[in-house]
Design a protein around this motif. Structure first.
Motif, PDB file in Angstrom:
ATOM      1  N   TYR A   5      55.253  37.342  40.277  1.00 41.15           N
ATOM      2  CA  TYR A   5      54.816  36.334  39.316  1.00 41.15           C
ATOM      3  C   TYR A   5      56.027  35.621  38.710  1.00 41.15           C
ATOM      4  CZ  TYR A   5      50.896  34.776  36.302  1.00 41.15           C
ATOM      5  OH  TYR A   5      49.893  34.074  35.673  1.00 41.15           O
ATOM      6  N   PHE A  47      52.689  26.166  33.477  1.00 34.85           N
ATOM      7  CA  PHE A  47      52.071  27.398  33.973  1.00 34.85           C
ATOM      8  C   PHE A  47      53.129  28.298  34.592  1.00 34.85           C
ATOM      9  CE2 PHE A  47      47.793  26.543  33.075  1.00 34.85           C
ATOM     10  CZ  PHE A  47      47.509  25.213  33.351  1.00 34.85           C
ATOM     11  N   GLY A  81      54.226  31.928  33.698  1.00 35.30           N
ATOM     12  CA  GLY A  81      54.300  32.958  34.733  1.00 35.30           C
ATOM     13  C   GLY A  81      55.551  33.802  34.599  1.00 35.30           C
ATOM     14  N   HIS A 114      45.851  42.554  32.404  1.00 37.86           N
ATOM     15  CA  HIS A 114      46.394  41.988  33.642  1.00 37.86           C
ATOM     16  C   HIS A 114      45.495  40.888  34.168  1.00 37.86           C
ATOM     17  CE1 HIS A 114      49.581  44.696  33.566  1.00 37.86           C
ATOM     18  NE2 HIS A 114      49.067  45.708  34.219  1.00 37.86           N
ATOM     19  N   CYS A 136      46.780  36.997  34.613  1.00 40.19           N
ATOM     20  CA  CYS A 136      46.949  36.414  35.948  1.00 40.19           C
ATOM     21  C   CYS A 136      46.223  35.080  36.079  1.00 40.19           C
ATOM     22  CB  CYS A 136      46.485  37.404  37.015  1.00 40.19           C
ATOM     23  SG  CYS A 136      44.735  37.399  37.359  1.00 40.19           S
ATOM     24  N   VAL A 137      45.225  34.834  35.229  1.00 39.78           N
ATOM     25  CA  VAL A 137      44.410  33.624  35.408  1.00 39.78           C
ATOM     26  C   VAL A 137      45.225  32.326  35.358  1.00 39.78           C
ATOM     27  CG1 VAL A 137      42.646  32.238  34.258  1.00 39.78           C
ATOM     28  CG2 VAL A 137      42.216  34.632  34.753  1.00 39.78           C
ATOM     29  N   GLY A 183      48.101  31.710  36.306  1.00 39.30           N
ATOM     30  CA  GLY A 183      48.909  31.535  37.509  1.00 39.30           C
ATOM     31  C   GLY A 183      48.156  30.862  38.632  1.00 39.30           C
ATOM     32  N   GLY A 184      46.822  30.916  38.565  1.00 37.39           N
ATOM     33  CA  GLY A 184      46.048  30.342  39.650  1.00 37.39           C
ATOM     34  C   GLY A 184      46.001  28.829  39.629  1.00 37.39           C
ATOM     35  N   THR A 218      52.762  29.939  41.556  1.00 37.57           N
ATOM     36  CA  THR A 218      52.407  31.226  40.952  1.00 37.57           C
ATOM     37  C   THR A 218      51.103  31.790  41.488  1.00 37.57           C
ATOM     38  OG1 THR A 218      51.489  29.929  39.157  1.00 37.57           O
ATOM     39  CG2 THR A 218      53.627  30.967  38.781  1.00 37.57           C
ATOM     40  N   VAL A 219      50.540  31.154  42.489  1.00 41.29           N
ATOM     41  CA  VAL A 219      49.266  31.625  43.038  1.00 41.29           C
ATOM     42  C   VAL A 219      49.381  33.044  43.586  1.00 41.29           C
ATOM     43  CG1 VAL A 219      48.145  31.368  45.299  1.00 41.29           C
ATOM     44  CG2 VAL A 219      47.797  29.671  43.567  1.00 41.29           C
ATOM     45  N   CYS A 278      49.457  35.514  40.850  1.00 36.09           N
ATOM     46  CA  CYS A 278      48.109  35.632  40.281  1.00 36.09           C
ATOM     47  C   CYS A 278      47.265  36.582  41.101  1.00 36.09           C
ATOM     48  CB  CYS A 278      47.479  34.236  40.236  1.00 36.09           C
ATOM     49  SG  CYS A 278      45.697  34.228  40.110  1.00 36.09           S
ATOM     50  N   GLY A 327      45.972  40.273  40.067  1.00 37.27           N
ATOM     51  CA  GLY A 327      44.533  40.480  40.042  1.00 37.27           C
ATOM     52  C   GLY A 327      44.123  41.739  40.782  1.00 37.27           C
TER      53      GLY A 327
END
Lengths: 186, 483
Positions: free
Chosen positions: A21, A38, A42, A94, A98-99, A101-102, A107-108, A111, A115
């Motif tokens: 991340y 974002f 991250g 967590h 992580c949301v 990052g999506g 950062t996907v 994420c 997750g």
């Protein structure tokens, strides 16, 4: 094989996910992607997750292997009490972290990895596991051969006093008189 | 403590040599690929568009190709066992190198993870470059659909095909890597086993990943030398190309392009690297499966020993074990898919003739925490001693038993085990003294040290082997490894 300790696996995963991340965030900020905010989040979230997950929990059964230098982190994490002890809280934390990052390409990956770690923590919480700090044991080292150093409790066996007393008429040779016979002939 | 060169060379030399060769190969591949994309003509336009990101991503990809093909080879256990035992490879050095195959596998795996991070980061930068430097002059080169696709819109959804497979690859790698740490393997082996068998998914997606063809090379460099002047090119590009050509060869006439630049994706090199080891490994797994299910194992007897130890005597038709071998045991009622290694403790028939071996003397040092543990092999040791005594070789076997638990008075009281009770010592062994004694008694000879035990003892013995003061005696260190 026994029961699987899900929390240990979730811990490794979330530590790696935190690093991914943070790395994705650094690339996102450095490359000036749109939505770099974002990415900045991250980085912060990744570093926070790494710090939270660095101290390993004590295993329920068996020897726990500490990570290098984890004692100070253990003390910090322990200070939060039930917030860090409970794995439901960690799973939810967590998932929430992580949301954001999506929403950004860099950062996907972080994420998704975080997750997955959150799901494993949920599984650990359902199985009733919780976080235990590994604290250094304070036990006195046992010295070798303790039983040898203990003094005997009882005196050695002796004959009764009347036999022990030396005969008065033969005082000069009394030193050679033994209370009990020491040879077969006597 | 002086480092005994002879011992060090025997113990560490080949391992370090192979490590150096492997690192050199990785560096060479990285550098060579980097320079190809940096300076070769067919990548001129692509390099102009993407910059350093192109070179780093392709160079790390070639290192990844190399290591993804190498990582499978140390795991072909049947093949390695065959090589290790064959007459052609009898050298001790090669055998000890083959024992280190699991370490090599881990090194390649870690390299794959590190370079995956580099590769993904470089490709993320490439995505930005594709978008920012969208080329109207060479539309065939573009991957972005329009200029500013990545920066000006929230377009994480339009990830093109290699991007999707790349994300899946990193996810599978993430699952495999995080479950393979030492503490997970020790506590919950099945998590490690099941996630690590996702490797086949990894390789299948890898084969598809490189088929995307996002990066293209120019196929007609002779007819369209890079930097040549084109008729319908924008004046800005022509000026820039002219400027560069000018600095390279001042005064020379500028070449005019004979035709448009044509681009096509290159052949996926990964298929060449990875196919052979993957087929080899799949054949190996298939062979293991066939061999294990060909003949059933008959359990002849189950004997219970003190300290919760169980002895299994088994027979398998068509399988003739040799001394020192280990087997991989699968017990379906415990777990259908797991195999775990166990060294064989007894092999029949018993070796009769000592003279066929070059071994002159055997020192056996056994450390146990519990006195009852010595009873596991008490009969075997006493029988061996009596046999050697009858064969007039009483000095062949030197046994030292150590009881590390020093609480209370403990001794082996049975009369028939008097050979052992007189060699029992309370407390942990002082390895340095043992090495000194053995070194003094066996000068100018080669002593093989075989260790089966926890890491602490293994490390201590390894250090002592490399640094013993008796430089005339070479101590070669071996440890039990199920690689």
């Amino acid at each position: 094989m026994g029961k699987i300790e899900w929390a240990m696996w979730a811990n490794e995963q979330s530590l790696a996910a935190g690093l991914i991340y943070a790395t994705g965030g650094i690339v996102g900020v450095a490359g000036q992607f749109r939505g770099w905010q974002f990415a900045a989040f991250g980085i912060a979230a990744g570093v926070f997750v790494c710090l939270l997950e660095y101290p390993r929990s004590k295993r329920r059964k068996g020897t726990s292997v500490e990570r290098t230098g984890q004692y100070c982190f253990t003390v910090c994490v322990k200070a939060f009490g039930p917030l860090t002890r409970n794995y439901y809280v960690r799973a939810f934390l967590h998932a929430a972290l992580c949301v954001p990052g999506g929403f950004m390409l860099a950062t996907v990956l972080g994420c998704v990895c975080l997750g997955i770690a959150s799901l494993i923590y949920l599984s650990a919480a359902i199985h009733g596991e919780h976080w235990e700090p590994i604290l250094p044991r304070t036990e006195q080292p046992k010295s070798v051969g303790n039983s040898i150093k203990e003094p005997p409790q009882n005196p050695p066996p002796r004959p009764p006093p009347e036999l022990r007393r030396k005969k008065v008429d033969k005082l000069e040779t009394a030193v050679y008189d033994n209370p009990m016979s020491v040879t077969i002939n006597e | 403590m002086s480092v005994a060169l002879k011992s060090w060379r025997a113990n560490e030399g080949p391992k370090h040599l192979i490590t150096m060769v492997w690192i050199a190969a990785n560096v060479f591949l990285f550098w060579k690929t980097f320079m190809v994309y940096f300076s070769e003509a067919q990548y001129y336009y692509l390099h102009k568009m993407l910059g350093l990101g192109l070179c780093i991503s392709r160079a790390s990809a070639s290192v990844l190709n190399f290591n993804c093909s190498l990582v499978l080879l140390p795991m072909c256990r049947s093949l390695l066992t065959f090589l290790r035992g064959s007459q052609r490879v009898t050298g001790r050095r090669v055998r000890r190198l083959l024992d280190k195959s699991k370490t090599f596998h881990v090194a390649c795996g870690v390299t794959i993870c590190i370079f995956s991070v580099v590769h993904v980061s470089a490709h993320l930068v490439n995505m930005v470059s594709f978008s920012v430097r969208y080329s109207e002059d060479f539309p065939g080169l573009n991957v972005a659909q329009y200029r500013g696709q990545v920066t000006h819109t929230d377009t994480h959804m339009d990830i093109f095909f290699p991007g999707v497979t790349g994300v899946l690859l990193v996810l599978v790698l993430f699952l495999m890597f995080t479950a393979s740490s030492y503490c997970i393997r020790v506590s919950s082996y099945e998590i490690f086993w099941y996630t690590h068998n996702l490797f086949i998914v990894f390789y299948v997606i890898l084969m598809v990943h490189v088929a995307g063809g996002a990066l293209k090379y120019q196929s007609n460099v002779e007819t369209h030398p890079p930097g040549c002047v084109q008729n319908n090119l924008s004046s800005w590009t022509n000026h820039r190309a002219a400027g560069e050509k000018g600095t390279e060869s001042s005064g020379a006439p500028q070449t005019v392009c004979q035709e448009e630049a044509r681009f096509q994706p290159h052949f996926p090199q990964t298929w060449l690297w990875v196919s052979a080891p993957l087929c080899l490994y799949c054949a190996e797994r298939f062979y293991r499966f066939i061999r294990s299910s060909a003949a059933p194992v008959t359990i002849v007897s189950v004997i219970s020993h003190p300290c919760s130890v169980v002895e299994l005597r088994m027979l398998k038709s068509g399988f003739k074990p040799h001394p020192g071998q280990y087997i991989l045991l699968n017990c379906p009622s415990v777990s259908s898919f797991e195999n775990h290694p166990f060294t064989l403790t007894t092999v029949s028939p018993f070796v009769d003739d000592w003279r066929q071996y070059k071994l002159k003397r055997l020192y056996f040092v056994w450390v146990c925490r519990d006195l009852q543990s010595f009873y596991w092999f008490a009969d075997l040791l006493c029988g061996l001693h009596e046999r050697l005594w009858r064969d007039n070789r009483p000095d062949y076997l030197n046994v030292q038993l150590y009881l590390s638990n020093t609480q209370g008075l403990q001794s082996i009281s049975e009369e028939r085990y008097r050979f052992l009770s007189s060699r029992l010592r309370i407390g942990r062994p002082k390895w340095k003294l043992i090495f000194q004694e053995i070194g003094r008694a066996n000068q100018l000879k080669r002593v093989g040290v075989f260790c089966c035990g926890p890491k602490g003892i293994s490390k201590a013995l390894h250090t002592l082997c490399n640094s013993n003061p008796h430089t005339e005696t070479a101590f070669e260190y071996n440890k039990e490894s199920f690689s």
